[in-house]
Design a protein around this motif. Structure first.
Motif, PDB file in Angstrom:
ATOM      1  N   UNK A 152       0.841  -1.196   0.000  1.00 12.21           N
ATOM      2  CA  UNK A 152       0.000   0.000   0.000  1.00 12.21           C
ATOM      3  C   UNK A 152       0.877   1.248   0.000  1.00 12.21           C
ATOM      4  N   UNK A 153       0.415   2.280  -0.683  1.00 13.18           N
ATOM      5  CA  UNK A 153       1.154   3.547  -0.729  1.00 13.18           C
ATOM      6  C   UNK A 153       0.947   4.294   0.582  1.00 13.18           C
ATOM      7  N   UNK A 154       2.028   4.643   1.239  1.00 11.84           N
ATOM      8  CA  UNK A 154       1.942   5.373   2.497  1.00 11.84           C
ATOM      9  C   UNK A 154       2.673   6.706   2.366  1.00 11.84           C
ATOM     10  N   UNK A 155       2.272   7.669   3.189  1.00 15.43           N
ATOM     11  CA  UNK A 155       2.913   8.983   3.172  1.00 15.43           C
ATOM     12  C   UNK A 155       4.334   8.863   3.702  1.00 15.43           C
ATOM     13  N   UNK A 156       5.280   9.481   3.020  1.00 11.96           N
ATOM     14  CA  UNK A 156       6.677   9.391   3.415  1.00 11.96           C
ATOM     15  C   UNK A 156       7.069  10.622   4.227  1.00 11.96           C
ATOM     16  N   UNK A 157       7.917  10.456   5.236  1.00 12.41           N
ATOM     17  CA  UNK A 157       8.334  11.618   6.039  1.00 12.41           C
ATOM     18  C   UNK A 157       9.240  12.537   5.226  1.00 12.41           C
ATOM     19  N   UNK A 158       9.366  13.775   5.684  1.00 13.10           N
ATOM     20  CA  UNK A 158      10.253  14.723   5.018  1.00 13.10           C
ATOM     21  C   UNK A 158      11.688  14.205   5.046  1.00 13.10           C
ATOM     22  N   UNK A 159      12.402  14.428   3.959  1.00  9.73           N
ATOM     23  CA  UNK A 159      13.796  14.027   3.893  1.00  9.73           C
ATOM     24  C   UNK A 159      14.625  14.920   4.812  1.00  9.73           C
ATOM     25  N   UNK A 160      15.717  14.402   5.351  1.00  7.70           N
ATOM     26  CA  UNK A 160      16.512  15.207   6.281  1.00  7.70           C
ATOM     27  C   UNK A 160      17.274  16.334   5.591  1.00  7.70           C
ATOM     28  N   UNK A 161      17.501  17.400   6.330  1.00  3.42           N
ATOM     29  CA  UNK A 161      18.332  18.525   5.892  1.00  3.42           C
ATOM     30  C   UNK A 161      19.064  19.042   7.123  1.00  3.42           C
ATOM     31  N   UNK A 162      20.280  19.543   6.930  1.00  2.00           N
ATOM     32  CA  UNK A 162      21.058  19.998   8.078  1.00  2.00           C
ATOM     33  C   UNK A 162      21.956  21.168   7.694  1.00  2.00           C
ATOM     34  N   UNK A 163      22.231  22.005   8.653  1.00  2.00           N
ATOM     35  CA  UNK A 163      23.065  23.182   8.451  1.00  2.00           C
ATOM     36  C   UNK A 163      24.533  22.784   8.371  1.00  2.00           C
ATOM     37  N   UNK A 164      25.223  23.288   7.353  1.00  2.00           N
ATOM     38  CA  UNK A 164      26.662  23.083   7.204  1.00  2.00           C
ATOM     39  C   UNK A 164      27.319  24.461   7.219  1.00  2.00           C
ATOM     40  N   UNK A 165      27.979  24.799   8.318  1.00  2.00           N
ATOM     41  CA  UNK A 165      28.578  26.125   8.478  1.00  2.00           C
ATOM     42  C   UNK A 165      29.998  26.108   7.920  1.00  2.00           C
ATOM     43  N   UNK A 166      30.250  27.031   6.970  1.00  2.00           N
ATOM     44  CA  UNK A 166      31.591  27.147   6.395  1.00  2.00           C
ATOM     45  C   UNK A 166      32.052  28.611   6.503  1.00  2.00           C
ATOM     46  N   UNK A 167      32.758  29.087   5.455  1.00  2.00           N
ATOM     47  CA  UNK A 167      33.428  30.383   5.586  1.00  2.00           C
ATOM     48  C   UNK A 167      32.625  31.591   5.108  1.00  2.00           C
ATOM     49  N   UNK A 168      31.448  31.404   4.523  1.00  2.00           N
ATOM     50  CA  UNK A 168      30.757  32.546   3.914  1.00  2.00           C
ATOM     51  C   UNK A 168      29.756  33.218   4.838  1.00  2.00           C
ATOM     52  N   UNK A 169      29.653  32.783   6.073  1.00  2.00           N
ATOM     53  CA  UNK A 169      28.771  33.453   7.029  1.00  2.00           C
ATOM     54  C   UNK A 169      29.541  33.823   8.297  1.00  2.00           C
ATOM     55  N   UNK A 170      29.212  34.987   8.802  1.00  2.00           N
ATOM     56  CA  UNK A 170      29.820  35.464  10.035  1.00  2.00           C
ATOM     57  C   UNK A 170      28.977  36.601  10.575  1.00  2.00           C
ATOM     58  N   UNK A 171      29.407  37.227  11.670  1.00  2.00           N
ATOM     59  CA  UNK A 171      28.647  38.353  12.243  1.00  2.00           C
ATOM     60  C   UNK A 171      28.558  39.510  11.259  1.00  2.00           C
ATOM     61  N   UNK A 172      27.540  40.363  11.390  1.00  2.00           N
ATOM     62  CA  UNK A 172      27.425  41.546  10.521  1.00  2.00           C
ATOM     63  C   UNK A 172      28.556  42.533  10.807  1.00  2.00           C
ATOM     64  N   UNK A 173      28.809  43.426   9.857  1.00  2.00           N
ATOM     65  CA  UNK A 173      29.851  44.433  10.083  1.00  2.00           C
ATOM     66  C   UNK A 173      29.558  45.275  11.324  1.00  2.00           C
ATOM     67  N   UNK A 174      30.574  45.778  12.010  1.00  2.00           N
ATOM     68  CA  UNK A 174      30.343  46.617  13.194  1.00  2.00           C
ATOM     69  C   UNK A 174      29.447  47.815  12.854  1.00  2.00           C
ATOM     70  N   UNK A 175      28.464  48.052  13.693  1.00  2.00           N
ATOM     71  CA  UNK A 175      27.573  49.176  13.511  1.00  2.00           C
ATOM     72  C   UNK A 175      26.426  48.929  12.555  1.00  2.00           C
ATOM     73  N   UNK A 176      26.373  47.739  11.924  1.00  2.00           N
ATOM     74  CA  UNK A 176      25.305  47.456  10.972  1.00  2.00           C
ATOM     75  C   UNK A 176      24.014  47.101  11.704  1.00  2.00           C
TER      76      UNK A 176
END
Length: 345
Positions: free
Chosen positions: A321-345
């Motif tokens: 029988x066809x059953x509803x499938x759960x959402x596929x997993x996703x996860x955060x991968x932190x690398x070099x392109x994110x950091x705190x905003x510039x000072x005063x922003x």
């Protein structure tokens, strides 16, 4: 080379070898893998015609793709193919060829000739005529990607992955975040762009941050579209009013795909901005090129989704029988392109 030779080498009965070659659920995975390995070494080629005569099946699954040159489609297709080969099924590819392709050829004149036992649709939404035509075939069907009315789907929760990205940026202190999304002109499921954008807007509002309309840009889910959107945002070469001044720029950009995020990185460099010192950039998907350039992303696994979809329709072919499938997993991968905003922003 036949089943008897495989049985002799493996020490299994012919009936067990036969069931293993068909990937049946009552055979252990280790046995299936061993039988398939020996079959490959001996050059065994199953007869689809004979199997069809005995079972009434074609031992083939049709896979419908909007185009064949996008990262997500290629990865998902590889997962479907791997699982079908393991089960002794062939893959029949129907490429719709993008917006100018001949969908009628695939939906009316090919799929309905009973060449396949089931259908896997990659990121497609069907119109009423296409749905009616496919329903006549009575094939088990499943969609990989965003949800489609009336069909099961395998995919991530697109609203949730956007919220994961927003939570990461807000946790770093960002309040001025732009979004690059839009519709994929090559035919992606229209639900995906809307769900990711809605997830972004809702998460920003929940965090108490407004998003100016000018910071919601269309990147067409492509690298070139990401470059164009980033150029507008940063006021770089060819920019059209995005605002080169720091006060008019977002401190971070969330892109609905890694391919667009890679384009935004190029636009930032052209505008003389440093990432992440001047602006942070995050994508969604987990593209291998993102790892090369150090892109922060919310990663999914389309190959695993392809395997899940293939197993689901094969189980239906076997009577499950066809059953509803759960959402596929996703996860955060932190690398070099994110950091705190510039000072005063």
């Amino acid at each position: 080379m036949g089943i008897q030779e495989i049985a002799t080498v493996t020490g299994l009965s012919k009936s067990t070898v036969s069931r293993a070659l068909r990937g049946m659920s009552n055979v252990a995975d280790t046995t299936i893998d061993e039988v398939q390995r020996v079959a490959d070494e001996l050059g065994y080629v199953p007869s689809s015609a004979a199997a069809g005569l005995a079972t009434g099946r074609q031992r083939a699954v049709g896979v419908v793709v909007p185009v064949i040159d996008r990262w997500f489609y290629v990865k998902a297709l590889g997962g479907v193919d791997a699982e079908l080969r393991r089960a002794g099924y062939d893959l029949v590819l129907y490429n719709l060829g993008g917006p100018g392709g001949d969908r009628d050829r695939a939906f009316r004149r090919s799929m309905l000739r009973h060449r396949v036992d089931a259908l896997v649709l990659l990121s497609l939404v069907l119109d009423e005529t296409e749905r009616a035509e496919l329903e006549l075939s009575q094939h088990p069907m499943i969609v990989i990607g965003g949800p489609a009315p009336g069909l099961r789907n395998v995919g991530v929760d697109d609203g949730a992955v956007a919220r994961i990205a927003v939570d990461h940026l807000c946790g770093l202190g960002h309040r001025s975040v732009a979004y690059v999304g839009g519709q994929d002109e090559a035919g992606m499921n229209v639900a995906v762009p809307h769900l990711r954008r809605d997830g972004f807007v809702d998460a920003m509002r929940a965090a108490g941050h407004a998003v100016p309309e000018r910071w919601l840009l269309d990147g067409r889910f492509s690298f070139a579209g990401g470059v164009a959107a980033g150029t507008v945002l940063f006021g770089g070469r060819g920019g059209a009013g995005g605002g080169g001044a720091a006060a008019d720029r977002p401190t971070a950009v969330l892109c609905a795909s890694d391919e667009m995020a890679l384009g935004v990185l190029v636009a930032a460099r052209r505008a003389g901005l440093s990432v992440p010192q001047d602006v942070s950039v995050i994508g969604i998907d987990g593209h291998e090129y993102g790892a090369t350039v150090g892109l922060t992303t919310v990663a999914q696994d389309p190959e695993a989704q392809g395997r899940t979809a293939a197993r689901a329709v094969l189980a239906e072919v076997d009577g499950a029988a066809a059953s509803v499938l759960p959402a596929a997993p996703a996860h955060l991968v932190v690398r070099e392109t994110t950091g705190p905003p510039p000072p005063g922003a």
